[in-house]
Design a protein around this motif. Structure first.
Motif, PDB file in Angstrom:
ATOM      1  N   ASN A  88     -61.559 -28.265  14.229  1.00  7.85           N
ATOM      2  CA  ASN A  88     -60.249 -28.123  14.907  1.00  7.85           C
ATOM      3  C   ASN A  88     -59.238 -28.879  14.070  1.00  7.85           C
ATOM      4  O   ASN A  88     -59.407 -29.978  14.109  1.00  7.85           O
ATOM      5  N   ILE A  89     -58.405 -28.082  13.589  1.00 10.30           N
ATOM      6  CA  ILE A  89     -57.577 -28.896  12.502  1.00 10.30           C
ATOM      7  C   ILE A  89     -56.148 -28.823  12.762  1.00 10.30           C
ATOM      8  O   ILE A  89     -55.063 -28.866  12.193  1.00 10.30           O
ATOM      9  N   TYR A  90     -55.762 -28.846  14.322  1.00  8.35           N
ATOM     10  CA  TYR A  90     -54.237 -28.687  14.753  1.00  8.35           C
ATOM     11  C   TYR A  90     -53.469 -29.820  14.320  1.00  8.35           C
ATOM     12  O   TYR A  90     -52.282 -29.772  14.456  1.00  8.35           O
ATOM     13  N   ASP A 140     -58.625 -22.412  11.094  1.00  3.05           N
ATOM     14  CA  ASP A 140     -58.722 -21.416  10.015  1.00  3.05           C
ATOM     15  C   ASP A 140     -59.524 -20.415   9.754  1.00  3.05           C
ATOM     16  O   ASP A 140     -60.848 -20.812   9.550  1.00  3.05           O
ATOM     17  N   LEU A 141     -59.874 -19.319  10.422  1.00  2.00           N
ATOM     18  CA  LEU A 141     -60.845 -18.292  10.573  1.00  2.00           C
ATOM     19  C   LEU A 141     -61.405 -17.883   9.008  1.00  2.00           C
ATOM     20  O   LEU A 141     -62.452 -17.399   8.923  1.00  2.00           O
ATOM     21  N   GLU A 142     -60.395 -18.000   8.109  1.00  4.66           N
ATOM     22  CA  GLU A 142     -61.037 -17.570   6.854  1.00  4.66           C
ATOM     23  C   GLU A 142     -61.956 -18.481   6.121  1.00  4.66           C
ATOM     24  O   GLU A 142     -63.087 -18.333   5.432  1.00  4.66           O
ATOM     25  N   GLU A 143     -61.603 -20.088   6.470  1.00  5.20           N
ATOM     26  CA  GLU A 143     -62.282 -21.171   6.117  1.00  5.20           C
ATOM     27  C   GLU A 143     -63.614 -21.440   6.809  1.00  5.20           C
ATOM     28  O   GLU A 143     -64.534 -21.824   6.752  1.00  5.20           O
ATOM     29  N   ASP A 144     -63.055 -21.230   8.228  1.00  3.23           N
ATOM     30  CA  ASP A 144     -63.988 -21.466   9.308  1.00  3.23           C
ATOM     31  C   ASP A 144     -64.239 -20.591  10.407  1.00  3.23           C
ATOM     32  O   ASP A 144     -63.703 -20.640  11.587  1.00  3.23           O
ATOM     33  N   PRO A 145     -64.857 -19.385  10.111  1.00  4.50           N
ATOM     34  CA  PRO A 145     -64.973 -18.325  11.030  1.00  4.50           C
ATOM     35  C   PRO A 145     -65.608 -18.689  12.295  1.00  4.50           C
ATOM     36  O   PRO A 145     -65.617 -18.129  13.252  1.00  4.50           O
ATOM     37  N   SER A 146     -66.785 -19.788  12.157  1.00 11.08           N
ATOM     38  CA  SER A 146     -67.324 -20.241  13.269  1.00 11.08           C
ATOM     39  C   SER A 146     -66.666 -21.053  14.304  1.00 11.08           C
ATOM     40  O   SER A 146     -67.258 -21.731  15.297  1.00 11.08           O
ATOM     41  N   GLU A 147     -65.167 -21.606  14.124  1.00 12.33           N
ATOM     42  CA  GLU A 147     -64.515 -22.489  14.648  1.00 12.33           C
ATOM     43  C   GLU A 147     -65.029 -23.323  14.932  1.00 12.33           C
ATOM     44  O   GLU A 147     -65.248 -24.036  16.305  1.00 12.33           O
ATOM     45  N   LYS A 148     -65.540 -24.370  13.904  1.00 15.69           N
ATOM     46  CA  LYS A 148     -66.206 -25.475  14.054  1.00 15.69           C
ATOM     47  C   LYS A 148     -65.058 -26.770  14.033  1.00 15.69           C
ATOM     48  O   LYS A 148     -65.486 -27.957  14.639  1.00 15.69           O
TER      49      LYS A 148
END
Length: 284
Positions: A263-265, A253-261
Motif C-alpha cells: 500500500n503506497i498511498y 501500482d498494479l504494474e509493479e505490484d499486481p498482487s496488491e501487497k
C-alpha cells in the motif's frame, strides 16, 4: 396466515417445474445448439449463462472424477464441455469464422461458498485467482478483474490486451457494432470501446469503478480502494475471504505490484486526491 387462520394452498402442475441438477448442462446446451441451427441463416444473439460452476456444484456422472479437485474441478470440466458443444455446432454450421464469441465471468473465484464440497481441501497447488489477491466478495483484483476471451476469427487476431474495460461497456460497444443507436438515458454507464474489445487498440477506459461491499477505482496502472471502518460481516469471514476493508486509504501500482501487497498511498498523495475526487463524482 389470513385473519389469524393458517391456510395451506395447493397448486396443480408443480411437477412440471421440477428439474434434475445433473441434467441441466445437457438441457441448456441442447437448447442453445438447437437455437443456433434454427437461426443459422439469420443474424442472432445468444446469451448462455452457464450453471455448472455456481453453487451447488453438482456434476453429471459423465464428468464425475474428470479432475483431481472434487466437484469443483468436475463442474469446470463440465462447463468446458458445454462451451465445446457451442463452438462445435457453430463450426458444423459454418458460422464459427464470423461469429463473435465472448466468454467471461461475473466475479472472481471462490472455494468455500457455504457448501460442503471440499474445494479448499482438494485445490492442491492450484491458485484460482493466479497472481491476483482476493476472491469473490473481495474488492481486490482477483474478485473484480475478470478473464475474458473474445473469439471472432474473421475480425480478431490472436493476442492479449490490458485495455481497461467493464462488462457494462459491452452494451454500447455491441450497439455500435450492429449500428444500433443507444436510446438517451439508457445504459448511462456504458462506454463504446469496440476497438479495444476487437484488439484494434489497447486504449480503454480512463476510470473504472469496482464494487465489493466497498469501492475501488482503477486508473491506468493505479488501483485505489476507499476506506471502510467497519467489521467484516461474519458470513464473509466464514467463506475465508478478505473483502479489502481497511481504515486507511489503499493505493496500489498494479504494474509493479499486481498482487496488491504494498500500500503506497502515502508516497503518492496527488494520485490519491485525484482518484478520491473522481470516485466521489461517480458515486454522486
Amino acid at each position: 396466515i389470513i385473519n389469524g387462520i393458517s391456510r395451506i394452498g395447493y397448486m396443480k402442475g408443480g411437477k412440471e417445474a421440477l428439474w434434475v441438477d445433473e441434467k441441466i448442462p445437457f438441457v441448456l446446451s441442447e437448447k442453445a445448439t438447437s437455437f443456433i441451427k434454427k437461426e443459422k441463416t439469420n443474424p442472432f444473439f445468444l446469451y448462455f449463462s452457464l450453471h455448472d460452476i455456481h453453487q451447488p456444484r453438482i456434476a453429471n456422472i459423465k464428468f464425475v472424477e474428470n479432475s483431481s479437485m472434487g466437484p469443483r474441478g468436475d463442474v469446470i470440466a463440465q462447463m468446458d464441455w458445454c462451451v465445446g458443444e457451442i463452438t462445435k455446432v457453430l463450426k458444423e454450421q459454418n458460422l464459427l469464422e464470423n461469429t463473435l464469441l465472448i466468454f467471461t465471468s461475473d466475479n472472481g473465484p471462490i472455494l468455500d461458498d457455504g457448501y460442503l464440497d471440499y474445494a479448499r481441501e482438494l485445490v492442491g497447488n492450484h491458485k484460482p485467482g493466479g497472481k491476483y489477491r482476493g476472491s469473490k466478495y473481495s474488492v481486490f483484483e482477483a474478485g473484480t478483474r475478470m478473464p475474458t476471451i473474445i473469439h471472432w476469427p474473421a475480425k480478431v487476431k490472436p493476442g492479449k490486451s490490458d485495455a481497461l474495460m467493464s462488462q457494462v461497456d459491452l452494451y454500447a460497444s455491441i450497439a455500435s457494432l450492429v449500428n444500433v443507436k443507444v436510446e438517451k438515458g439508457a445504459a448511462i454507464d456504458s462506454e463504446n470501446h469496440l476497438k479495444a474489445w476487437l484488439g484494434k487498440t489497447t486504449k480503454g477506459r480512463k476510470f473504472l469503478l469496482e464494487e465489493a461491499y466497498t469501492f475501488g477505482l482503477r486508473m491506468g496502472k493505479w488501483k485505489y480502494i476507499k476506506p471502510k471502518n467497519k467489521p467484516v460481516p461474519n458470513w464473509i469471514v466464514q467463506k475465508f475471504v478478505d473483502p479489502g476493508f481497511r481504515k486507511e486509504v489503499q493505493l496500489y501500482d498494479l504494474e509493479e505490484d499486481p498482487s496488491e501487497k504494498n500500500n503506497i498511498y502515502k508516497e503518492f498523495p496527488k494520485i490519491v486526491i485525484k482518484m478520491e475526487k473522481e470516485l466521489t463524482q461517480i458515486l454522486k
